[in-house]
Design a protein around this motif. Sequence first.
Motif, mmCIF file in Angstrom:
data_model
loop_
_atom_site.group_PDB
_atom_site.id
_atom_site.type_symbol
_atom_site.label_atom_id
_atom_site.label_comp_id
_atom_site.label_asym_id
_atom_site.label_seq_id
_atom_site.Cartn_x
_atom_site.Cartn_y
_atom_site.Cartn_z
ATOM 1 N N TYR A 118 0.832 -1.208 0.000
ATOM 2 C CA TYR A 118 0.000 0.000 0.000
ATOM 3 C C TYR A 118 0.868 1.261 0.000
ATOM 4 C CZ TYR A 118 -3.774 -3.227 1.102
ATOM 5 O OH TYR A 118 -4.673 -4.271 1.062
ATOM 6 N N THR A 119 1.944 1.220 0.747
ATOM 7 C CA THR A 119 2.887 2.346 0.733
ATOM 8 C C THR A 119 3.537 2.461 -0.633
ATOM 9 O OG1 THR A 119 3.320 1.896 3.082
ATOM 10 C CG2 THR A 119 4.823 3.400 1.949
ATOM 11 N N GLU A 120 3.898 1.336 -1.217
ATOM 12 C CA GLU A 120 4.470 1.329 -2.566
ATOM 13 C C GLU A 120 3.512 1.962 -3.572
ATOM 14 O OE1 GLU A 120 7.304 -2.647 -2.602
ATOM 15 O OE2 GLU A 120 5.173 -2.831 -3.063
ATOM 16 N N ALA A 121 2.226 1.644 -3.441
ATOM 17 C CA ALA A 121 1.229 2.180 -4.373
ATOM 18 C C ALA A 121 1.148 3.700 -4.273
ATOM 19 C CB ALA A 121 -0.136 1.552 -4.093
ATOM 20 N N LEU A 122 1.171 4.229 -3.043
ATOM 21 C CA LEU A 122 1.130 5.682 -2.875
ATOM 22 C C LEU A 122 2.389 6.341 -3.413
ATOM 23 C CD1 LEU A 122 -0.470 6.486 0.599
ATOM 24 C CD2 LEU A 122 -1.519 6.495 -1.657
ATOM 25 N N ARG A 123 3.531 5.729 -3.166
ATOM 26 C CA ARG A 123 4.779 6.315 -3.654
ATOM 27 C C ARG A 123 4.809 6.323 -5.182
ATOM 28 N NH1 ARG A 123 6.435 9.643 -1.432
ATOM 29 N NH2 ARG A 123 7.372 8.768 0.453
ATOM 30 N N THR A 124 4.310 5.257 -5.788
ATOM 31 C CA THR A 124 4.257 5.204 -7.252
ATOM 32 C C THR A 124 3.288 6.244 -7.803
ATOM 33 O OG1 THR A 124 4.784 2.838 -7.261
ATOM 34 C CG2 THR A 124 3.730 3.729 -9.229
ATOM 35 N N GLU A 125 2.149 6.396 -7.123
ATOM 36 C CA GLU A 125 1.113 7.308 -7.608
ATOM 37 C C GLU A 125 1.512 8.775 -7.454
ATOM 38 O OE1 GLU A 125 -2.974 7.854 -9.077
ATOM 39 O OE2 GLU A 125 -1.577 6.156 -9.031
ATOM 40 N N PHE A 126 2.148 9.106 -6.338
ATOM 41 C CA PHE A 126 2.398 10.519 -6.028
ATOM 42 C C PHE A 126 3.877 10.895 -6.050
ATOM 43 C CE2 PHE A 126 -1.680 9.517 -4.049
ATOM 44 C CZ PHE A 126 -2.458 10.600 -4.438
ATOM 45 N N ALA A 127 4.754 9.925 -6.295
ATOM 46 C CA ALA A 127 6.208 10.172 -6.297
ATOM 47 C C ALA A 127 6.605 10.844 -4.981
ATOM 48 C CB ALA A 127 6.603 10.989 -7.508
ATOM 49 N N ASP A 128 7.334 11.930 -5.060
ATOM 50 C CA ASP A 128 7.778 12.625 -3.841
ATOM 51 C C ASP A 128 6.893 13.814 -3.492
ATOM 52 O OD1 ASP A 128 9.935 10.883 -3.468
ATOM 53 O OD2 ASP A 128 11.194 12.033 -4.841
ATOM 54 N N ASP A 129 5.737 13.904 -4.134
ATOM 55 C CA ASP A 129 4.849 15.044 -3.894
ATOM 56 C C ASP A 129 3.963 14.854 -2.664
ATOM 57 O OD1 ASP A 129 5.817 16.337 -6.139
ATOM 58 O OD2 ASP A 129 4.341 15.392 -7.461
ATOM 59 N N LEU A 130 4.064 13.707 -2.018
ATOM 60 C CA LEU A 130 3.229 13.416 -0.860
ATOM 61 C C LEU A 130 4.086 12.794 0.235
ATOM 62 C CD1 LEU A 130 0.201 13.342 0.124
ATOM 63 C CD2 LEU A 130 0.178 10.948 -0.638
ATOM 64 N N ASP A 131 4.049 13.384 1.445
ATOM 65 C CA ASP A 131 4.700 12.755 2.592
ATOM 66 C C ASP A 131 3.823 11.606 3.088
ATOM 67 O OD1 ASP A 131 7.080 14.253 2.909
ATOM 68 O OD2 ASP A 131 5.933 15.907 3.767
ATOM 69 N N ILE A 132 4.460 10.480 3.418
ATOM 70 C CA ILE A 132 3.723 9.294 3.852
ATOM 71 C C ILE A 132 4.230 8.848 5.214
ATOM 72 C CG2 ILE A 132 3.079 6.917 3.298
ATOM 73 C CD1 ILE A 132 3.790 7.573 0.357
ATOM 74 N N MET A 133 3.306 8.690 6.172
ATOM 75 C CA MET A 133 3.610 8.086 7.459
ATOM 76 C C MET A 133 2.934 6.722 7.506
ATOM 77 S SD MET A 133 2.768 11.548 7.657
ATOM 78 C CE MET A 133 3.098 13.050 8.577
ATOM 79 N N VAL A 134 3.499 5.792 8.244
ATOM 80 C CA VAL A 134 2.914 4.458 8.371
ATOM 81 C C VAL A 134 2.835 4.086 9.845
ATOM 82 C CG1 VAL A 134 3.144 2.005 7.843
ATOM 83 C CG2 VAL A 134 3.770 3.713 6.114
ATOM 84 N N ASP A 135 1.637 3.721 10.296
ATOM 85 C CA ASP A 135 1.375 3.320 11.687
ATOM 86 C C ASP A 135 0.850 1.892 11.681
ATOM 87 O OD1 ASP A 135 0.613 3.013 14.312
ATOM 88 O OD2 ASP A 135 -0.829 4.661 14.321
ATOM 89 N N VAL A 136 1.553 0.982 12.386
ATOM 90 C CA VAL A 136 1.102 -0.415 12.425
ATOM 91 C C VAL A 136 0.526 -0.791 13.784
ATOM 92 C CG1 VAL A 136 2.652 -1.156 10.593
ATOM 93 C CG2 VAL A 136 3.440 -1.256 12.982
ATOM 94 N N ASN A 137 0.360 0.190 14.675
ATOM 95 C CA ASN A 137 -0.282 -0.048 15.975
ATOM 96 C C ASN A 137 0.305 -1.242 16.720
ATOM 97 O OD1 ASN A 137 -3.095 1.048 14.265
ATOM 98 N ND2 ASN A 137 -2.362 2.113 16.082
ATOM 99 N N GLY A 138 1.628 -1.343 16.716
ATOM 100 C CA GLY A 138 2.285 -2.397 17.483
ATOM 101 C C GLY A 138 2.049 -3.799 16.961
ATOM 102 N N HIS A 139 1.857 -3.942 15.670
ATOM 103 C CA HIS A 139 1.487 -5.251 15.118
ATOM 104 C C HIS A 139 2.637 -6.249 15.111
ATOM 105 C CE1 HIS A 139 -0.612 -8.091 12.500
ATOM 106 N NE2 HIS A 139 0.497 -8.176 11.791
ATOM 107 N N PHE A 140 3.887 -5.803 14.982
ATOM 108 C CA PHE A 140 5.006 -6.702 14.732
ATOM 109 C C PHE A 140 5.809 -7.018 15.988
ATOM 110 C CE2 PHE A 140 4.722 -4.313 10.585
ATOM 111 C CZ PHE A 140 4.201 -5.372 9.851
ATOM 112 N N ASP A 141 6.485 -8.173 15.968
ATOM 113 C CA ASP A 141 7.525 -8.404 16.963
ATOM 114 C C ASP A 141 8.778 -7.673 16.462
ATOM 115 O OD1 ASP A 141 9.052 -10.046 15.183
ATOM 116 O OD2 ASP A 141 8.017 -11.846 15.858
ATOM 117 N N PRO A 142 9.813 -7.538 17.286
ATOM 118 C CA PRO A 142 10.970 -6.724 16.864
ATOM 119 C C PRO A 142 11.622 -7.188 15.568
ATOM 120 C CG PRO A 142 11.022 -7.046 19.231
ATOM 121 C CD PRO A 142 9.910 -7.901 18.713
ATOM 122 N N ILE A 143 11.752 -8.483 15.347
ATOM 123 C CA ILE A 143 12.384 -8.973 14.125
ATOM 124 C C ILE A 143 11.555 -8.587 12.914
ATOM 125 C CG2 ILE A 143 13.056 -11.050 12.841
ATOM 126 C CD1 ILE A 143 13.720 -12.340 15.544
#
Length: 302
Positions: A118-143
Amino acid sequence: ARPIAYVIDDLLAPKLIGREAAEIERIWYELWDWGYRYADQGVFQMGLSGVDLAQWDLHGKRLDQPVAALLGGPIAEAIPAYASFPPLRDHELVLGEAHRAVEAGYRAVKLHELEVRYTEALRTEFADDLDIMVDVNGHFDPIEAIEHGRELTELGVLWFEEPVRPMRDHRAIARVADRIGCDLAGGENEHTLDDFDRLLSTEALAYLQPEITKIGGLTPARRVSALAELHNVALCPHNFRLGPALAASIQWAFTSSASRWIEIPWVVPEVAFSFPARLPDLVDGSVRPIEAPGLGTEEWMS
């Protein structure tokens, strides 16, 4: 919300009746000191937040001044805002909402998606014209978080938010920060000054995100601001609500030199918030100081 309402009605209200509402600082410390037997975190602190925000709102309205003016006045003419999406889990919906946000004047969006595509899709669509933040709400373990963070780094995200579970595992957050190339954001699940001090002492975060409805309101928020300034990190109040919580977050942000971003909840048009308010106006992708008295929610009423 019911447990928080019980805290206010059954624990706090009996100690408030008959008090002078303008004694904001004194009342906050008395309630916090008395309520420590229940908890200095969780629903008790959230109930105290509601009381404190109501007092500041009333005080501002009595004086016909916005809360930020009572705290010394805005330190900036504008603060950049980002559109914070809920989890969408759909490629076309993510792109569609991003376009709708850009058309509304936003220059940054935050995703709550667990897949890099999904982040890749936004970067492809908007290039560097849009700042993107990503929040996973603690979904992952450290690895997993390290692997995910490295992928996000390659996509040039502005920050990677709450990368690990438990979300308050400060040592794990620091391990992730040491092993990826992008900045980390977090802090929405901390409650006390001690919590924030321990988190900031790890030097893992570039962006600190306290939530004003969890930390006890505007009274302690000013001291959290001082911690952010002391540790030289960006203050970005966390909020996914309209009405008083959003207004208080904006009033607070305009009182600290550390403030960098305002989070604005962004949902599909069919979804309605319980508070009947529109979003604040943007000027060049930024919000301006609220001019209405008190917290100023009336400024956005439909």
